[in-house]
Scaffold this motif. Structure first.
Motif, PDB file in Angstrom:
ATOM      1  N   LEU A  11      -0.501   2.798 -18.562  1.00  0.00           N
ATOM      2  CA  LEU A  11      -1.379   3.308 -17.500  1.00  0.00           C
ATOM      3  C   LEU A  11      -0.932   4.637 -16.915  1.00  0.00           C
ATOM      4  O   LEU A  11      -1.665   5.258 -16.150  1.00  0.00           O
ATOM      5  N   HIS A 177      -1.732  -8.916 -25.829  1.00  0.00           N
ATOM      6  CA  HIS A 177      -1.077  -9.645 -24.737  1.00  0.00           C
ATOM      7  C   HIS A 177      -0.591  -8.592 -23.759  1.00  0.00           C
ATOM      8  O   HIS A 177       0.582  -8.201 -23.785  1.00  0.00           O
ATOM      9  N   CYS A 178      -1.463  -8.118 -22.929  1.00  0.00           N
ATOM     10  CA  CYS A 178      -1.164  -6.925 -22.133  1.00  0.00           C
ATOM     11  C   CYS A 178      -2.118  -6.906 -20.953  1.00  0.00           C
ATOM     12  O   CYS A 178      -3.330  -6.737 -21.122  1.00  0.00           O
ATOM     13  N   ASP A 179      -1.577  -7.125 -19.745  1.00  0.00           N
ATOM     14  CA  ASP A 179      -2.441  -7.168 -18.566  1.00  0.00           C
ATOM     15  C   ASP A 179      -3.149  -5.840 -18.318  1.00  0.00           C
ATOM     16  O   ASP A 179      -4.263  -5.813 -17.786  1.00  0.00           O
ATOM     17  N   SER A 180      -2.497  -4.729 -18.681  1.00  0.00           N
ATOM     18  CA  SER A 180      -3.143  -3.421 -18.486  1.00  0.00           C
ATOM     19  C   SER A 180      -4.414  -3.342 -19.316  1.00  0.00           C
ATOM     20  O   SER A 180      -5.442  -2.819 -18.863  1.00  0.00           O
ATOM     21  N   LEU A 182      -6.210  -5.921 -20.471  1.00  0.00           N
ATOM     22  CA  LEU A 182      -7.177  -6.865 -19.911  1.00  0.00           C
ATOM     23  C   LEU A 182      -7.887  -6.244 -18.712  1.00  0.00           C
ATOM     24  O   LEU A 182      -9.122  -6.332 -18.578  1.00  0.00           O
ATOM     25  N   MET A 183      -7.116  -5.606 -17.848  1.00  0.00           N
ATOM     26  CA  MET A 183      -7.708  -4.948 -16.674  1.00  0.00           C
ATOM     27  C   MET A 183      -8.648  -3.816 -17.105  1.00  0.00           C
ATOM     28  O   MET A 183      -9.778  -3.691 -16.607  1.00  0.00           O
ATOM     29  N   THR A 186     -11.874  -5.084 -18.492  1.00  0.00           N
ATOM     30  CA  THR A 186     -12.690  -5.671 -17.427  1.00  0.00           C
ATOM     31  C   THR A 186     -13.364  -4.584 -16.586  1.00  0.00           C
ATOM     32  O   THR A 186     -14.552  -4.664 -16.270  1.00  0.00           O
TER      33      THR A 186
END
Lengths: 241, 241
Positions: A11, A177-180, A182-183, A186
């Protein structure tokens, strides 16, 4: 276990060190405006775009190889240069068959960081060349790191939305597998039909539009596939593939 | 010009240096699980929570002042300790009137960084004490930096969702020019009625639930106001205010 390659989203340049670039295609993302300008120039026939980190270097290289020195600092044409970082400047009449030597606040710096970290492959991405980037990533079938340039290491939403657009289009081809990521996906899915309406909420929009009146730039930079070329970094130059 | 104080969200400890903490209330956010555990312990009557950065220091301080040494590394009870970083461990029977000396992977490290950067005021926040944090921030009426602890400098969504919950509740009291905050609030607003259903998508969920079976911890950590106390950092200790 899945055999799909991995995909991560960085990010900010200050987070790039967390990712293994040596086996990855790194997508340099600087939506407002460096990577949109790179797409525009190459789409309109520039021979190459040479990203450099300083104005003196841009002037020197442009003189040596014969080319246009251009760039910005803090959103406006850099002191000492005649051409800036607006994708609108680089129409076919002006840039065809020319070399563009470009220095910018965030995007070219991130590209240098990816080089220093031995990225396997470096390409540059923006909404104007979204499909070309997606097609390349699927074809390569390697791990991917989506590198958001941000603004002076701060997170920004336009680069994140573009990362999300890539994931929205081709995420299923990768193990994520990476919240960044996924965010990012979204945020993109929520705003994909109203990117232009969403833009005035972005801090960078205020910098570019309210201070410099660059509304046309913003429109171009948020429009998919209007300069659908793949800028690939080869031996110091971004060239169309 | 607005006279409201500013609010920023720092998405990772690696981005904290971008924000001026010296005039700000800094909220340390480590939803899974340090700051939820701190809320739990103080709500259940712990005299104080002393955050430290190593196991030997935790053991030494606990011995010197008379207290419980506790902590985790990589999600499980740290070697050499008997108590971990689960909010469920610190019920009233166990922790009332005791000192808790806590070391964790991310949250206590971020708190130390905020101290090193001369934060004006440091508090610790989590869903279990959401309202107490919001009430304090409004009452103080100072600039705010929401500091997400992340996971080893990586962005994570649970801390971001909590930052978004604060902004959702009290954002109108602040001047917000910050894409991170805009993103956090958007992600929270989209998921606020289904936080527990959303949780399995998070990378940290897999770490905690699939590897360690900590489903009860996750539930607690995502439930607002079940340990509604304000942990304020004063002279080396977090105490309930």
């Amino acid at each position: 276990m899945s055999n799909k390659p991995s995909l991560h989203t960085s990010l900010s340049p200050a987070l790039l060190h967390l990712y293994d670039l040596s086996n990855s295609v790194v997508v340099i993302i600087d939506v407002f405006r460096a990577t949109s300008t790179i797409a525009s120039a190459l789409y309109n026939g520039a021979r190459c775009v040479i990203p450099v980190d300083s104005v003196p270097k841009a002037l020197e290289i442009a003189k040596n190889i014969g080319g246009i020195a251009a760039g910005e600092r803090d959103g406006k044409i850099a002191d000492g240069l005649e051409h800036g970082n607006s994708p609108m400047e680089y129409n076919r009449e002006f840039i065809e068959n020319k070399n563009l030597v470009l220095t910018t606040t965030n995007g070219t710096r991130l590209l240098q960081m990816a080089l220093d970290k031995n990225a396997d492959t470096i390409i540059s991405g923006s909404f104007p060349n979204l499909s070309a980037v997606c097609d390349f990533l699927v074809k390569e079938n390697k791990n991917v790191v989506l590198g958001c340039a941000g603004w002076k290491d701060r997170f920004n939403l336009e680069d994140t939305l573009y990362a999300g657009a890539i994931i929205h289009a081709i995420g299923k081809k990768f193990t994520i597998h990476c919240d960044s990521s996924l965010m990012a996906e979204t945020m993109y899915a929520k705003n994909k039909n109203k990117l232009h309406e969403f833009a005035p909420k972005l801090t960078h929009y205020h910098r570019l539009v309210e201070r410099f009146g660059l509304i046309e730039d913003i429109r171009f930079c948020l429009t998919p596939d209007v300069a659908n070329v793949l800028p690939l970094y080869v031996e110091g130059k971004l060239v169309a593939r």
